[in-house]
Write an enzyme that holds these catalytic residues in place. Structure first.
Site: not given
Ligand code: TYD
Length: 133
Positions: A50
């Site tokens: 992303h």
């Molecule tokens: P995500 O951003 O998809 O992780 P990656 O780094 O693999 O892209 O986040 C995973 C899950 O955690 C998603 O449901 C959103 C949640 N999340 C939060 O609630 N707070 C945060 O600060 C972050 C980074 C993720």
């Protein structure tokens, strides 16, 4: 300017071991509003995929390593995060992916905004369109 912007964190070591301090507007080029960390990543799993519309982040593997891929819509570059004294600055509108996590990897991320799902761009085609505007 290279897409890969590494930041060296000077270790404040003595004969007891090492310590790194991260401070807003010092080694971290923004005001830190949120800290999260990724750990226990299963073998073969890649994360990220992303970009953020506005969020700026610094990531550092405080233990272990992973391979960080950055993409600005035109160029794609990668670097191993493999040191507790080496951070990477991930600016807004930079697509990022994390691959090849070691079993012991703890990836610490400092961010300049609270979590906001509407700030995410999770579709690469959409990202390419927005990045070329
Ligand atoms: P995500 O951003 O998809 O992780 P990656 O780094 O693999 O892209 O986040 C995973 C899950 O955690 C998603 O449901 C959103 C949640 N999340 C939060 O609630 N707070 C945060 O600060 C972050 C980074 C993720």
């Amino acid at each position: 300017m290279s897409l890969i912007q590494l930041i060296s964190f000077p270790p404040l070591g003595d004969d007891r071991g090492s310590l790194v301090a991260l401070e807003s507007q010092q080694s971290i080029p923004f005001d830190i509003k949120r800290v999260y960390y990724i750990f226990g990543t299963q073998q073969g799993v890649a994360r990220g995929f992303h970009a953020h519309r506005q969020l700026k982040q610094v990531a550092v593997c405080v233990t272990g390593r992973c391979r960080m891929v950055l993409d600005d819509g035109e160029f794609r570059e990668e670097v191993w995060l493999d040191s507790a004294t080496k951070g990477i600055f991930i600016e807004d509108m930079v697509w990022h992916e994390m691959h090849d996590f070691s079993d012991d990897c703890v990836l610490l991320v400092l961010a300049n905004q609270l979590y906001d799902e509407s700030d995410y761009i999770r579709d690469y085609t959409n990202f390419k369109e927005l990045a070329s505007d």
